[in-house]
Design an enzyme around this catalytic site. Structure first.
Site, PDB file in Angstrom:
ATOM      1  N   ASP A 126       0.851  -1.179   0.000  1.00 16.81           N
ATOM      2  CA  ASP A 126       0.000   0.000   0.000  1.00 16.81           C
ATOM      3  C   ASP A 126       0.899   1.246   0.000  1.00 16.81           C
ATOM      4  O   ASP A 126       1.844   1.326  -0.765  1.00 16.81           O
ATOM      5  CB  ASP A 126      -0.962  -0.055   1.197  1.00 16.81           C
ATOM      6  CG  ASP A 126      -2.083   0.960   1.129  1.00 16.81           C
ATOM      7  OD1 ASP A 126      -3.120   0.672   0.503  1.00 16.81           O
ATOM      8  OD2 ASP A 126      -1.934   2.052   1.719  1.00 16.81           O
ATOM      9  N   ASP A 260      -6.576  -8.599  -5.158  1.00 18.68           N
ATOM     10  CA  ASP A 260      -6.489  -7.170  -4.858  1.00 18.68           C
ATOM     11  C   ASP A 260      -6.512  -6.385  -6.163  1.00 18.68           C
ATOM     12  O   ASP A 260      -5.469  -5.980  -6.672  1.00 18.68           O
ATOM     13  CB  ASP A 260      -5.229  -6.844  -4.060  1.00 18.68           C
ATOM     14  CG  ASP A 260      -5.180  -5.357  -3.687  1.00 18.68           C
ATOM     15  OD1 ASP A 260      -6.251  -4.768  -3.468  1.00 18.68           O
ATOM     16  OD2 ASP A 260      -4.067  -4.802  -3.628  1.00 18.68           O
ATOM     17  N   HIS A 290      -6.251  -7.209  -0.240  1.00 20.68           N
ATOM     18  CA  HIS A 290      -5.273  -6.125  -0.200  1.00 20.68           C
ATOM     19  C   HIS A 290      -4.279  -6.295   0.945  1.00 20.68           C
ATOM     20  O   HIS A 290      -3.079  -6.088   0.768  1.00 20.68           O
ATOM     21  CB  HIS A 290      -6.009  -4.791  -0.081  1.00 20.68           C
ATOM     22  CG  HIS A 290      -5.104  -3.603  -0.160  1.00 20.68           C
ATOM     23  ND1 HIS A 290      -4.276  -3.360  -1.234  1.00 20.68           N
ATOM     24  CD2 HIS A 290      -4.890  -2.578   0.716  1.00 20.68           C
ATOM     25  CE1 HIS A 290      -3.604  -2.240  -1.033  1.00 20.68           C
ATOM     26  NE2 HIS A 290      -3.952  -1.751   0.141  1.00 20.68           N
TER      27      HIS A 290
END
Length: 314
Positions: A126, A260, A290
């Site tokens: 991320d 994801d 994710h």
């Protein structure tokens, strides 16, 4: 801005978290506007082989890496997982306008310099990617490799240098939601992007850093920093980072998950643009959304240990 504009989550919020008995460590980050900020980090193992720097994203914290520290430490590496300013046990400025991508990178640069980390293998997921990869570009000699999972470094360029339809039907509404909201249901965001819903005590641990909405300025602001077009703040810095990454010959592995869609297209961008990707072990982690560290932490750790074994000692 006064120190009253910086909050610190009470310690009792972090007691009895599942599988998270790591001793807290702190250092002081200096900010020219906010003054001194306390940053939290956890560590395990020794650095006889090097340092594995595990950077989380939004809206998680170092708790995300709890399943990975022991296996990696057992392989002879020192694991370090910090909380970005505004997240986890780190201090939390309350003014959303204070947060910029440059600030997040600058705070993390201070962290690395204070600990004088060398021979770093960056693990990034991320926002750990945009922050960590820009950091690598600023101090490439400190980095021995990269292990990227479910992350990105956008430049608003078409394929093969970027992804098609950027920022697309997933990221665009996510940015607008954070821009228009005053609160975020943190644990529900985690749960919604997982294949299998985590246990209640695990979800509570993701809520722990945020006693109420006043602590969530960073969690709300950071998503709005995703650059959406060529004129957006951050694009120039990301393109400059890519200039370094396109000359980065040290091992660069990808370990994206199979569920994801928000980041999937970036896997091939990293593999095709970074020279070090040609000499790295790439894997796909199954049955994970994710937050792959949360759902498949043991499998991801095993892939990381295998990758670390390919990094030639200096």
């Amino acid at each position: 801005m006064s120190r009253a504009a910086v909050l610190r989550t009470p310690d009792e919020r972090f007691t009895n978290l599942p599988d998270f008995a790591f001793e807290p460590h702190y250092l002081t980050i200096e900010d020219p506007v906010l003054g001194p900020l306390r940053q939290h980090w956890i560590t395990l193992g020794d650095d006889r082989n090097g340092v594995v720097l595990m950077l989380h994203g939004e809206p998680s914290w170092s708790f995300l890496y709890r399943k990975m520290l022991s296996p990696v430490a057992a392989a002879g590496w020192r694991c370090i997982a910090p909380d970005h300013i505004g997240f986890g046990r780190s201090d939390k400025p309350t003014d959303r306008t204070i947060f910029t991508a440059d600030r997040f990178v600058g705070w993390m640069r201070q962290f690395v310099e204070q600990l004088d980390l060398q021979r770093i293998v960056l693990v990034c997921q991320d926002w750990g990617g945009p922050i960590g990869l820009r950091l690598l570009a600023e101090m490439p000699d400190r980095f021995a490799g990269v292990f990227a999972t479910n992350t990105l470094l956008p430049t608003a360029e078409p394929p093969p240098r970027g992804v098609a339809d950027w920022p697309g039907p997933i990221i665009t509404p996510w940015i607008e939601l954070c821009r228009s909201s005053n609160d975020l249901p943190v644990s529900e965001i985690i749960a919604a992007t997982c294949v299998d819903r985590p246990a209640p005590d695990v979800l509570a641990a993701y809520d722990a850093p945020f006693p109420d909405l006043s602590y969530k300025a960073a969690a709300l602001a950071i998503t709005t920093l995703i650059p959406v077009d060529a004129e957006a703040p951050g694009i120039a810095a990301n393109r400059a980072a890519w200039d370094i990454l396109e000359r980065f010959e040290r091992p660069f592995a990808t370990a994206f998950s199979d569920a994801d869609p928000a980041t999937a297209a970036w896997e091939e961008v990293f593999r095709s643009r970074v020279p070090g990707a040609a000499r790295a072990l790439h894997v796909r982690i199954g049955r994970a959304g994710h937050f792959v560290q949360e759902e498949q932490g043991a499998e991801l750790a095993a892939a990381l240990v295998a990758f670390l074994a390919t990094i030639i000692p200096e």
